[in-house]
Design an enzyme around this catalytic site. Structure first.
Site, PDB file in Angstrom:
ATOM      1  N   HIS A   1       0.831  -1.202   0.000  1.00 23.17           N
ATOM      2  CA  HIS A   1       0.000   0.000   0.000  1.00 23.17           C
ATOM      3  C   HIS A   1       0.873   1.262   0.000  1.00 23.17           C
ATOM      4  CE1 HIS A   1      -3.346   2.655   1.497  1.00 23.17           C
ATOM      5  NE2 HIS A   1      -2.323   3.274   2.075  1.00 23.17           N
ATOM      6  N   GLU A   2       1.916   1.276   0.805  1.00 26.45           N
ATOM      7  CA  GLU A   2       2.783   2.457   0.863  1.00 26.45           C
ATOM      8  C   GLU A   2       3.570   2.629  -0.433  1.00 26.45           C
ATOM      9  OE1 GLU A   2       2.234   4.530   3.060  1.00 26.45           O
ATOM     10  OE2 GLU A   2       1.016   3.214   4.302  1.00 26.45           O
TER      11      GLU A   2
ATOM     12  N   HIS B   1       1.423   4.413  -2.908  1.00 31.76           N
ATOM     13  CA  HIS B   1       1.438   5.868  -2.775  1.00 31.76           C
ATOM     14  C   HIS B   1       2.634   6.467  -3.511  1.00 31.76           C
ATOM     15  CE1 HIS B   1      -1.958   6.764  -0.296  1.00 31.76           C
ATOM     16  NE2 HIS B   1      -1.557   6.031   0.732  1.00 31.76           N
TER      17      HIS B   1
ATOM     18  N   GLU C   1      -6.482   6.934  -0.546  1.00 32.35           N
ATOM     19  CA  GLU C   1      -6.331   5.704   0.234  1.00 32.35           C
ATOM     20  C   GLU C   1      -6.992   4.521  -0.473  1.00 32.35           C
ATOM     21  OE1 GLU C   1      -4.501   5.093   3.041  1.00 32.35           O
ATOM     22  OE2 GLU C   1      -3.780   7.097   2.566  1.00 32.35           O
TER      23      GLU C   1
END
Length: 321
Positions: A136-137, A140, A206
């Site tokens: 997930h990071e 980003h 998100e």
């Protein structure tokens, strides 16, 4: 990518305009010019030092796959593997000594990015779930959200500081534009307006990072499981550094400040249950038993523990004492 850049420009322009408006209410035209210069300098510094600014706030330490602690070494190795498999530059990999399970990414672009995980995250989650969180990071970083998130944090923090200045030093100046009413408006409305912009853009990104991150890790179910555990335990641990720097809350995978449970105007993150539901729908595209990408890639194969999604949460041995 083009739309992302346009949204970023509009966001920064909006916050800068708000900052200038506060400056005008505090000091008229001169105040507005000073605020513009301040915002310009702040944006310039943030652009070139985004990762250093945020990492220093949280006392993050760089680590690699040769770390003496096995969990930290595995964490660093998995981040590097996922970045390579996603065709991304390898970010700076850091660890934060904080009991709250959480993580974030920062940096002006994929070539100058950093990811951070707390020691609480490594204690609480298994290796598969940590991969899901860091996927997930990395999403980003890949989506170039990190620049927007860091610049937003910088300007929103400055707006809050300026509002506090107005509260303590602006109330007695009757000649200033707006007088006492203007001071009260700045005190209450300016931080709220900055926060609303933060929250609105954070929630949308998100969801997108959840989707892209699940693709990077090749395991939507792992991220869903991780979010469920983090949501359950994060509220029981106070993140002191986040409380001191609330303008950075939107950068974390789970809001480090409070446990609001609904998608509303005042929530920095989408409701966790909504994110989990979206990930479990995405899981169907990977088949019933999703596996990390590293197990299906043509590269070196490594054994990864795959616990059941609904396995009761057990606290790991604490390698940090």
């Amino acid at each position: 990518m083009g739309n992302n850049h346009i949204r970023t420009f509009m966001l920064i322009a909006g916050l800068t305009a708000l900052f200038m408006g506060i400056g005008f209410m505090l000091g008229g035209q001169v105040g507005m010019i000073v605020a513009l210069l301040f915002a310009g300098v702040g944006n310039f510094i943030s652009y070139w030092n985004a990762d250093k600014i945020v990492l220093s706030m949280y006392k993050a330490k760089e680590v690699d796959e040769h770390h003496s602690n096995r969990q930290i070494a595995e964490y660093a190795r998995d981040v590097k593997d996922m970045a390579r498999e996603a065709g991304m530059p390898i970010p700076k990999i850091t660890i934060i000594d904080n009991p709250q399970p959480n993580a974030f990414a920062t940096g002006r672009n994929p070539e100058n990015a950093a990811v951070a995980a707390t020691t609480g995250l490594l204690r609480m989650l298994d290796r598969r779930e940590i991969r899901g969180v860091m996927g997930h990071e990395l999403a980003h970083v890949k989506n170039r959200d990190t620049l927007t998130m860091t610049l937003t944090a910088t300007i929103a923090g400055a707006i809050s500081a300026l509002a506090n200045f107005a509260l303590f030093f602006g109330g007695n100046d009757r000649e200033r534009s707006g007088g006492l009413i203007g001071t009260l408006a700045i005190m209450f409305l300016a931080p709220m307006a900055a926060s609303l912009v933060q929250m609105a853009i954070s929630r949308g990104r998100e969801y997108e990072a959840d989707k892209t991150g699940a693709e990077i890790a090749g395991d939507p179910e792992a991220l869903a499981s991780a979010l469920q555990k983090i949501e359950s335990f994060a509220r029981g641990e106070v993140n002191v550094d986040a409380e001191r720097n609330p303008a950075t809350a939107h950068m974390f995978i789970i809001n480090p400040l409070n446990g609001k449970g609904a998608d509303n105007l005042f929530s920095t993150h989408p409701a966790t249950q909504n994110r989990i539901a979206a990930l479990m729908k995405l899981r169907q595209q990977y088949g019933r038993a999703s596996k990390p990408r590293s197990e299906t890639s043509t590269g070196p194969k490594r054994k990864v523990d795959l616990p059941a999604f609904a396995k009761p949460i057990e606290k790991k041995d604490d390698p940090w004492g």
